[in-house]
Each structure stands twice: as C-alpha cells, then as structure tokens.
Design a protein around this motif. Structure first.
Motif, PDB file in Angstrom:
ATOM      1  N   ALA A 107       0.833  -1.202   0.000  1.00  0.00           N
ATOM      2  CA  ALA A 107       0.000   0.000   0.000  1.00  0.00           C
ATOM      3  C   ALA A 107       0.868   1.252   0.000  1.00  0.00           C
ATOM      4  CB  ALA A 107      -0.924  -0.001   1.214  1.00  0.00           C
ATOM      5  N   LEU A 145      -6.376   1.362  -3.184  1.00  0.00           N
ATOM      6  CA  LEU A 145      -5.678   1.418  -1.908  1.00  0.00           C
ATOM      7  C   LEU A 145      -6.582   0.935  -0.780  1.00  0.00           C
ATOM      8  CD1 LEU A 145      -2.921   2.274  -0.790  1.00  0.00           C
ATOM      9  CD2 LEU A 145      -3.853   4.580  -0.473  1.00  0.00           C
ATOM     10  N   MET A 148      -6.775  -2.852  -0.947  1.00  0.00           N
ATOM     11  CA  MET A 148      -5.562  -3.477  -0.425  1.00  0.00           C
ATOM     12  C   MET A 148      -5.570  -3.482   1.100  1.00  0.00           C
ATOM     13  SD  MET A 148      -2.692  -1.890  -3.027  1.00  0.00           S
ATOM     14  CE  MET A 148      -1.343  -2.739  -2.203  1.00  0.00           C
ATOM     15  N   LEU A 149      -6.010  -2.394   1.706  1.00  0.00           N
ATOM     16  CA  LEU A 149      -6.030  -2.323   3.164  1.00  0.00           C
ATOM     17  C   LEU A 149      -7.026  -3.311   3.756  1.00  0.00           C
ATOM     18  CD1 LEU A 149      -5.738   1.504   3.954  1.00  0.00           C
ATOM     19  CD2 LEU A 149      -4.077  -0.297   4.419  1.00  0.00           C
TER      20      LEU A 149
END
Length: 262
Positions: A107, A145, A148-149
C-alpha cells in the motif's frame, strides 16, 4: 464553454500585451482628439467635466481591480491550503501504513507511485493543465488502496487502530479531491475584466485629451500601460496556480515523497 473555462484558457502574457496595447491606444486617441476637436470642446468647463468623469471612472476601476485581485488571491490561497492539507493527510497515512508492518508495504508503494505521478503532472514545466484522466486515475488509485487495506490480516489491537485510521484518511483524501475538483477552473469573470480594460482606455483618452504632447507625457503613458498590464498579468498568473511564474509550492508533497521513500 462557460466563463470559468474561458478564463482558464487565457494566456497571461497575451492578455497583458493586449491590455498594454489597448491602454496605449487610448492614450494616442486622446492625443489625436486634442489636435482635431474644435477649441470650444477643450475649454475650462469641458476640462472640468472630463476631470469629474475620469475621477468617477478611476474610482470604479480601482474598486473592480481590487475585487479581481482579491478573488484571484483567494483562489490561489485556497489551492495552496488544499495542497498543504493533502500533504499532512498523506504523511499521517504513511505513518499508519508503517505500523501495519510488511503487510502495509504494498500500500505504501502504491501511495508513493500515486504521489509521484500527481507531483509530476501538476508541477511539470510542460504541463498544460489537468484533465479528466488524471482525476479518474486518482479515484481508481484511492479505491484500489482501500481494497488493499481491507485485505490485510490484522494480528493485534495496534494494527487494527492503524488500519482504521488509514481507511479514514483515505476517505478524507477522496473528499479533499472532490473539493479540489469543485474549486477547479478560473475565479475571474472575463466580462468584468474586459469592462475594466475598457474603463482604463477611457481614462487614458481623458487624461491625454488635455495633456501636452512631449517626451515626458509619452513616457508616463508607456509606464502606466505597462503597470496596468503587469497587474493584470499577475492576477491571471495567480488564477492558474499550477502553471506559469506564480505557482502553488510543491514543497509539501516533495516532503511527503521523501518520507514515503524511507
């Protein structure tokens, strides 16, 4: 095309040159009329009336010029504040991603690429203005993003806290991007700017209508025209904060990049 888009497309250099030429043309017209008008048009009573009219127009021009300067400066300061706010949020996001350990490194890499691309696009010397693709790419990067988190496995309460803060910061960045889009475009109204230049031409005509023709007067006319053109140039430069000579500083985002590269 609305007036904001039209103003954003104006070249400060070309507009400044046009303003200088028009004000000088008004000066030459006044000097020309002084030699062609019958004498009774240039008597003391006529001179007093012209002086009153020029004084009135000068006051109006000063008020409008102040309004345009205030609008351009306010727009420039707003965009500067947006960059500084984005930089602060990016630094906080970077710190939270670091707290996630190795799981947060992908990230951070994506965030570093996003910031690098945006800095290059907005402060590149050859940049000609933003476009819709830049906006869409930023939105996609922020969405990716977030994905991904959400896929990162959390092992303790500290990571969960950093993870929650990171997601909130991404939402804040998306909101700030929306505000920046809303603030895009020009803050200057071209008809108002054109009216101001017209008034300045009339003032130049009136001042030269009763002035003698000599080198000193010609020099004053040139200096006044250049001064007015310089003021208009600076206004238009502030209205285009990512281009030209007067730009929003990229130092906050450069500092973010240094932190992301560590």
């Amino acid at each position: 095309m609305d007036h904001r888009a039209a103003a954003a497309d104006m070249s400060p250099w070309l507009v400044a040159v046009a303003v200088a030429v028009l004000v000088l043309a008004g000066s030459f017209l006044g000097a020309f009329l002084r030699t062609r008008l019958p004498r009774h048009h240039l008597d003391d009573d006529s001179k007093e009336m012209v002086k009153m009219g020029i004084g009135f127009l000068s006051t109006l021009a000063a008020l409008v010029l102040g309004l345009i300067i205030s609008s351009a400066k306010g727009s420039f300061d707003t965009k500067s504040a947006e960059v500084e706010s984005a930089a602060a949020q990016l630094l906080q996001l970077n710190n939270n991603l670091r707290q996630l350990g190795d799981a947060g490194e992908p990230a951070r890499a994506l965030l570093r690429r996003l910031v690098t691309e945006r800095v290059g696009e907005f402060w590149d010397k050859d940049r000609t203005g933003g476009n819709g693709s830049e906006v869409n790419e930023t939105a996609r990067a922020l969405y990716h993003l977030q994905k991904m988190l959400r896929a990162i496995p959390l092992t303790n309460a500290g990571q969960h806290s950093a993870w929650s803060k990171a997601l909130q910061l991404i939402d804040d960045l998306a909101q700030l991007r929306s505000v920046a889009i809303a603030h895009s475009g020009s803050s200057i109204t071209p008809p108002l700017l054109a009216l101001l230049v017209f008034w300045l031409m009339i003032i130049a005509v009136g001042l030269n209508l009763f002035a003698p023709s000599n080198g000193t007067i010609h020099a004053v006319n040139v200096l006044c025209a250049l001064s007015v053109a310089g003021a208009i140039f600076l206004i238009l430069e502030m209205d285009q904060p990512y281009e030209g000579l007067i730009r929003v500083s990229d130092a906050p985002l450069r500092a973010v990049l240094l932190q992301l590269e560590k």
